[in-house]
Design an enzyme around this catalytic site. Structure first.
Site, PDB file in Angstrom:
ATOM      1  N   ASP A  12      33.008  28.179  18.703  1.00  0.00           N
ATOM      2  CA  ASP A  12      33.859  27.804  17.749  1.00  0.00           C
ATOM      3  C   ASP A  12      35.543  28.172  17.595  1.00  0.00           C
ATOM      4  O   ASP A  12      35.834  28.689  16.730  1.00  0.00           O
ATOM      5  CB  ASP A  12      33.252  27.907  16.543  1.00  0.00           C
ATOM      6  CG  ASP A  12      32.291  26.855  16.370  1.00  0.00           C
ATOM      7  OD1 ASP A  12      32.232  25.954  16.965  1.00  0.00           O
ATOM      8  OD2 ASP A  12      31.368  27.288  15.451  1.00  0.00           O
ATOM      9  N   LYS A  15      37.871  25.483  22.131  1.00  0.00           N
ATOM     10  CA  LYS A  15      37.802  24.918  23.357  1.00  0.00           C
ATOM     11  C   LYS A  15      38.389  23.307  23.503  1.00  0.00           C
ATOM     12  O   LYS A  15      39.091  22.779  24.096  1.00  0.00           O
ATOM     13  CB  LYS A  15      36.573  25.189  24.143  1.00  0.00           C
ATOM     14  CG  LYS A  15      36.262  26.526  24.429  1.00  0.00           C
ATOM     15  CD  LYS A  15      34.937  26.682  25.424  1.00  0.00           C
ATOM     16  CE  LYS A  15      33.697  26.060  24.750  1.00  0.00           C
ATOM     17  NZ  LYS A  15      33.482  26.847  23.643  1.00  0.00           N
ATOM     18  N   HIS A  17      39.583  21.434  21.072  1.00  0.00           N
ATOM     19  CA  HIS A  17      40.914  21.396  20.618  1.00  0.00           C
ATOM     20  C   HIS A  17      41.985  21.433  21.507  1.00  0.00           C
ATOM     21  O   HIS A  17      42.969  20.443  21.672  1.00  0.00           O
ATOM     22  CB  HIS A  17      41.279  22.281  19.422  1.00  0.00           C
ATOM     23  CG  HIS A  17      42.796  22.608  19.020  1.00  0.00           C
ATOM     24  ND1 HIS A  17      43.200  21.413  18.416  1.00  0.00           N
ATOM     25  CD2 HIS A  17      43.698  23.606  18.893  1.00  0.00           C
ATOM     26  CE1 HIS A  17      44.714  21.880  18.038  1.00  0.00           C
ATOM     27  NE2 HIS A  17      44.836  23.181  18.466  1.00  0.00           N
ATOM     28  N   LYS A  37      31.167  17.320  29.574  1.00  0.00           N
ATOM     29  CA  LYS A  37      30.680  18.772  29.062  1.00  0.00           C
ATOM     30  C   LYS A  37      28.982  18.431  28.951  1.00  0.00           C
ATOM     31  O   LYS A  37      28.340  17.888  28.439  1.00  0.00           O
ATOM     32  CB  LYS A  37      30.770  18.658  27.468  1.00  0.00           C
ATOM     33  CG  LYS A  37      30.351  19.935  26.828  1.00  0.00           C
ATOM     34  CD  LYS A  37      30.879  19.885  25.241  1.00  0.00           C
ATOM     35  CE  LYS A  37      30.549  21.068  24.428  1.00  0.00           C
ATOM     36  NZ  LYS A  37      31.478  22.279  24.593  1.00  0.00           N
ATOM     37  N   ASP A  52      31.934  17.396  19.792  1.00  0.00           N
ATOM     38  CA  ASP A  52      32.824  17.904  20.967  1.00  0.00           C
ATOM     39  C   ASP A  52      32.788  16.724  21.758  1.00  0.00           C
ATOM     40  O   ASP A  52      34.180  16.215  22.224  1.00  0.00           O
ATOM     41  CB  ASP A  52      32.320  19.131  21.676  1.00  0.00           C
ATOM     42  CG  ASP A  52      32.475  20.327  21.047  1.00  0.00           C
ATOM     43  OD1 ASP A  52      33.067  20.336  20.022  1.00  0.00           O
ATOM     44  OD2 ASP A  52      32.097  21.371  21.381  1.00  0.00           O
ATOM     45  N   GLU A 115      34.012  21.222  30.253  1.00  0.00           N
ATOM     46  CA  GLU A 115      34.006  22.031  29.251  1.00  0.00           C
ATOM     47  C   GLU A 115      32.584  22.984  29.039  1.00  0.00           C
ATOM     48  O   GLU A 115      31.445  21.982  29.066  1.00  0.00           O
ATOM     49  CB  GLU A 115      34.492  21.411  27.913  1.00  0.00           C
ATOM     50  CG  GLU A 115      34.331  22.514  26.707  1.00  0.00           C
ATOM     51  CD  GLU A 115      34.850  21.807  25.373  1.00  0.00           C
ATOM     52  OE1 GLU A 115      34.336  21.927  24.265  1.00  0.00           O
ATOM     53  OE2 GLU A 115      35.718  20.721  25.599  1.00  0.00           O
ATOM     54  N   GLY A 116      32.691  24.206  29.080  1.00  0.00           N
ATOM     55  CA  GLY A 116      31.361  24.982  28.738  1.00  0.00           C
ATOM     56  C   GLY A 116      30.873  24.802  27.354  1.00  0.00           C
ATOM     57  O   GLY A 116      31.546  24.083  26.476  1.00  0.00           O
ATOM     58  N   GLY A 118      29.996  27.367  24.164  1.00  0.00           N
ATOM     59  CA  GLY A 118      30.181  28.751  23.647  1.00  0.00           C
ATOM     60  C   GLY A 118      30.843  29.434  24.622  1.00  0.00           C
ATOM     61  O   GLY A 118      31.961  29.253  25.304  1.00  0.00           O
ATOM     62  N   GLU A 176      44.866  29.234  17.414  1.00  0.00           N
ATOM     63  CA  GLU A 176      44.897  29.952  16.204  1.00  0.00           C
ATOM     64  C   GLU A 176      43.639  29.826  15.443  1.00  0.00           C
ATOM     65  O   GLU A 176      43.116  28.709  15.185  1.00  0.00           O
ATOM     66  CB  GLU A 176      46.073  29.352  15.385  1.00  0.00           C
ATOM     67  CG  GLU A 176      46.426  29.705  14.255  1.00  0.00           C
ATOM     68  CD  GLU A 176      47.480  29.183  13.461  1.00  0.00           C
ATOM     69  OE1 GLU A 176      48.129  29.959  12.558  1.00  0.00           O
ATOM     70  OE2 GLU A 176      47.789  28.067  13.889  1.00  0.00           O
TER      71      GLU A 176
END
Length: 230
Positions: A12, A15, A17, A37, A52, A115-116, A118, A176
């Site tokens: 969280d 990734k 985003h 993913k 996701d 995308e992984g 975690g 951010e």
């Protein structure tokens, strides 16, 4: 087909985003993009758009692509191996690598983002981590971090283990974190310790365009270079 593995320093931290912003930025430039993913947990089939893979599908403007993007989807918001076990499945590294390689073998897009789940060292199976999957695929890494207190330590640790396994880091994106120290200040602190990979700051703002990241991923030709082509 160019490919990147989108890895995170933790869970969280942004990734998806970052991946979605990069997809949108490159699509505006006319690039054909896809996302994959291999496994997702915490997936609610009654509200797939907030997941996701649902967000990636929206960025791709392909709302029906959930199954293609994430073929292994589990309900429990746990590590993938634990979430799979609750549904009677056993995840294996060979299967996850095979799924990724099958997608990589179809050169139908300019860029594929994998995308992984975690962080870099988060378990994916009972005996393998995200890093093991990354090493097996041997793709350049786009490392995404947060901007929370302590993130510099997490980034430097992740870089150490990624590079120790022979993988290259294309860029670091600091996404951010909410209620965190100043994003720019944290980025400058990290730059004091890491100078090899480009560092890009990503505000948690849906209007963030990822232009700088898109430039790194697909550099645009200069006027002189374009003249040579024509």
């Amino acid at each position: 087909m160019k490919s990147l593995f989108v890895a995170g320093t933790g869970t969280d931290i942004g990734k998806t985003h970052v991946a979605c912003a990069l997809i949108r930025a490159l699509r505006l430039r006319g690039q054909s993009i896809d996302a994959f993913k291999p496994v997702v947990s915490g997936f609610d089939p009654d509200d797939p758009d907030v997941s996701d893979p649902g967000r990636l599908a929206q960025a791709l403007d392909e709302p029906g692509a959930l199954h293609r993007i994430s073929p292994r989807r589990y309900r429990a918001p746990l590590a993938p191996n634990l979430a799979a076990a609750l549904e009677g499945d056993v995840l294996s590294l060979d299967d996850l690598v095979g799924d990724c390689q099958d997608r990589l073998a179809r050169p139908d897009r300019d860029l594929l983002l994998i995308e992984g789940a975690g962080g870099v060292m988060s378990p994916m199976t009972d005996t393998a981590t995200n890093l093991d999957l990354m090493v097996a695929l041997n793709l350049p890494v786009l490392l995404v971090a947060g901007s929370y207190l302590g993130t510099v330590s997490h980034v430097l640790t992740a870089l150490e283990v990624i590079r120790s396994r022979g993988l290259s880091v294309t860029a670091i994106v600091m996404s951010e974190s909410l209620a965190a120290p100043d994003l720019g200040q944290t980025g400058r602190m990290l730059r004091g310790f890491e100078t090899r990979a480009p560092l890009i700051l990503a505000p948690r703002d849906t209007s963030w365009s990822a232009t700088e990241l898109a430039d790194l991923t697909f550099p645009q030709a200069t006027k002189d270079e374009a003249a040579k082509v024509h």
